[in-house]
Structure formats: C-alpha cells, structure tokens
Design a protein around this motif. Structure first.
Motif, PDB file in Angstrom:
ATOM      1  N   CYS A 131       0.722  -1.032  -0.037  1.00 58.04           N
ATOM      2  CA  CYS A 131       0.185  -0.020  -0.150  1.00 58.04           C
ATOM      3  C   CYS A 131       0.814   1.321  -0.056  1.00 58.04           C
ATOM      4  O   CYS A 131       1.648   1.463   1.050  1.00 58.04           O
ATOM      5  CB  CYS A 131      -0.888  -0.040   1.223  1.00 58.04           C
ATOM      6  SG  CYS A 131      -1.887   1.546   1.465  1.00 58.04           S
ATOM      7  N   CYS A 197      -4.922  -2.707   3.144  1.00 57.01           N
ATOM      8  CA  CYS A 197      -3.702  -1.854   3.067  1.00 57.01           C
ATOM      9  C   CYS A 197      -2.606  -3.018   3.798  1.00 57.01           C
ATOM     10  O   CYS A 197      -2.799  -2.989   5.045  1.00 57.01           O
ATOM     11  CB  CYS A 197      -3.871  -0.587   3.528  1.00 57.01           C
ATOM     12  SG  CYS A 197      -4.960   0.230   2.507  1.00 57.01           S
ATOM     13  N   CYS A 253      -5.624   5.571  -1.095  1.00 61.31           N
ATOM     14  CA  CYS A 253      -5.014   4.624  -1.824  1.00 61.31           C
ATOM     15  C   CYS A 253      -5.993   3.753  -2.606  1.00 61.31           C
ATOM     16  O   CYS A 253      -7.303   3.853  -2.416  1.00 61.31           O
ATOM     17  CB  CYS A 253      -4.071   3.740  -1.132  1.00 61.31           C
ATOM     18  SG  CYS A 253      -5.117   2.726   0.145  1.00 61.31           S
ATOM     19  N   CYS A 255      -6.203   0.173  -2.683  1.00 60.75           N
ATOM     20  CA  CYS A 255      -6.074  -1.102  -2.162  1.00 60.75           C
ATOM     21  C   CYS A 255      -7.542  -1.745  -1.966  1.00 60.75           C
ATOM     22  O   CYS A 255      -7.730  -2.960  -2.584  1.00 60.75           O
ATOM     23  CB  CYS A 255      -5.649  -1.302  -0.813  1.00 60.75           C
ATOM     24  SG  CYS A 255      -3.765  -0.476  -0.772  1.00 60.75           S
TER      25      CYS A 255
HETATM   26 ZN   LIG Z   1      -4.050   0.834   0.835  1.00 61.72          ZN
END
Ligand SMILES: [Zn+2]
Length: 263
Positions: A131, A197, A253, A255
């Motif tokens: 991540c 993550c 992010c 993820c």
């Molecule tokens: Zn992440």
C-alpha cells in the motif's frame, strides 16, 4: 474495531507492550485465529503471530488465509507486518530494516490466494504490491522514531524452510531481489485480494549463502532478530501515535478496490 493490525514474525510479540492487552480469538472458516488486542496511544491494535499462537508453524504450512480472514472479520484495514529475511547483497548488512516495495514469488505447494474455489473472486492488481499510503505513513513513523530504514526493498519469497544454495542466492540477486524470505509475499497477495492496506518491514538476520565471511552462529542469529523486532516496535508505536492525532490517511490508496470481484 482495531485501527491497526500487526502480523508478526517470530520474536515480535506485542503482548507485554500494549496497554490493556487481552487475548484475541477470531473465528474464521477453517479455525480460530488467536492473538492479542490492546492499545497504543489510545489506538486499538490487533496482533496476530503469523506462525500461530502455539508451537511456531514452518512457513510452508502457515495458515496465511485464516490470518487475513480474521483481519477482514475484525474490520481492520491497515496491516503492518514483519518478515525476518536473508540479504542477497553485501551492501545490505545484517540488522538492516527495509520497507518492501516489490516482490518476486517462487513459492509453491502452499496457500496462494485469498479466494477459495467456488467463491466469487477477482484479479488483483499487483503493480505496486504494498500500500503506497501506508508505506508513506510507516516511513514517517520510522523517521519520528529515529529508526533507520531503507524505503525500498525487493523480496524474493521461496518455499523454505531450508536455506538457499550459493547458486540460488546468486540467481536471485541477478533477478533483482534484495532479500530472500519464506513468508510475507503469500499474505501480501491475500491482503490485496481482500482489499486491505498492507506493508512489510523486513529485517535482515542472515547473509545469503556464499556472502558471509563465516557461518551464522546462534548468538548472532538471535541478536539480529531481537534487534530488528525492537526497532519494529518503535515504528508501530509512532504509527499508532500518528493515527491517534489523525495524521494517517487511510483513504488515499486504491487497495480496497484493487481486486474487483467477477460476477
Ligand atoms: Zn492501501
């Protein structure tokens, strides 16, 4: 719901280090996963020993999937892990810490996916297997803790538990690996498939075959593990502190959607 999960390799045990630590038991499809839950700086931390809570299981038979299922069940999305590894390069000395950014997977005959036969599944994007947001937060935590850590490291995961031959170490170096280990790639893949993550702090506890000036002795081995684990704890402490004051961005992010489920 814990804010942070830690999957720890051997020598990493947070039980005596967390405030209000108590046993954690999480039912999953195959087994009950046991660990510890407690707090640091008021932030709830779930700790799961990767190799199991009893006699440590060797890397090729660890129940990686149940560990990840337990974290999904807890609703915990930020996963920090350790892996004790061997170095492929003399420029990366014993007791170095590296925050992994890439891996090469040579494992076989073990669990390899979070998705079970018959269940919905997706094809996980592994361009950046760890991540990026949690990597940034972990590097910032290490800096605040005064812990020296390389921001990059390519980890080749091999079946284990045996060590490598001299020729294998030479080959892995030529392929671009920095470290050799037996564990973390398998759970990194499953975490990505599960939308978590995930980052790994790898500690160097051995020299690859043919690189060291002498054979590793037991005292060096244990001291390297203890040293890496101690500095990892300092990083977790600072990460928890950053989380407690809202400095950790857990939404920046991709993820969560990296493995869109096929319908
Ligand atoms: Zn992440």
């Amino acid at each position: 719901m814990p804010n942070i999960a830690v999957i720890g390799s051997q020598d990493v045990d947070l039980y005596e280090w967390l405030d209000d630590a108590r046993p954690l038991v999480v039912p999953t499809r195959d087994k009950e996963v046991r660990g510890t839950v407690g707090k640091l700086h008021g932030v709830e931390i779930a700790f799961i020993p990767r190799n199991g809570d009893g006699v440590p299981r060797p890397p090729h038979v660890i129940d990686y999937r149940s560990n990840i299922e337990a974290l999904v069940s807890l609703g915990c999305r930020q996963v920090l892990t350790t892996s004790m590894a061997g170095t492929v390069r003399t420029a990366i000395p014993l007791r170095s810490l590296l925050l992994l950014d890439q891996f090469i997977d040579f494992t076989r005959n073990r669990q390899f996916s979070y998705f079970r036969d018959g269940d919905p599944f997706g094809f996980a994007d592994m361009t950046e297997p760890f991540c990026p947001s949690l990597r940034e937060s972990t590097l910032a935590a290490a800096e605040k803790a005064g812990v020296d850590i390389s921001p990059y490291g390519c980890y080749v995961c091999v079946p284990g538990p045996r060590f490598e031959t001299r020729a294998e170490v030479r080959m892995y170096g030529q392929l671009g690996a920095d470290l050799i280990g037996h564990t973390t790639v398998t759970d990194a893949v499953m975490a990505r498939e599960a939308g978590l993550c995930f980052v790994t702090v790898a500690g160097v506890i051995t020299m690859g075959a043919g690189l060291g000036e002498h054979a590793m002795n037991a005292h060096e081995w244990h001291e390297s593990r203890r040293s890496c684990a101690q500095r990892f704890r300092l990083i977790v402490d600072q990460l928890a502190h950053a989380t407690s004051i809202g400095e950790v961005d857990s939404n920046g992010c991709g993820c969560r959607s990296a493995a869109p489920i096929e319908r």
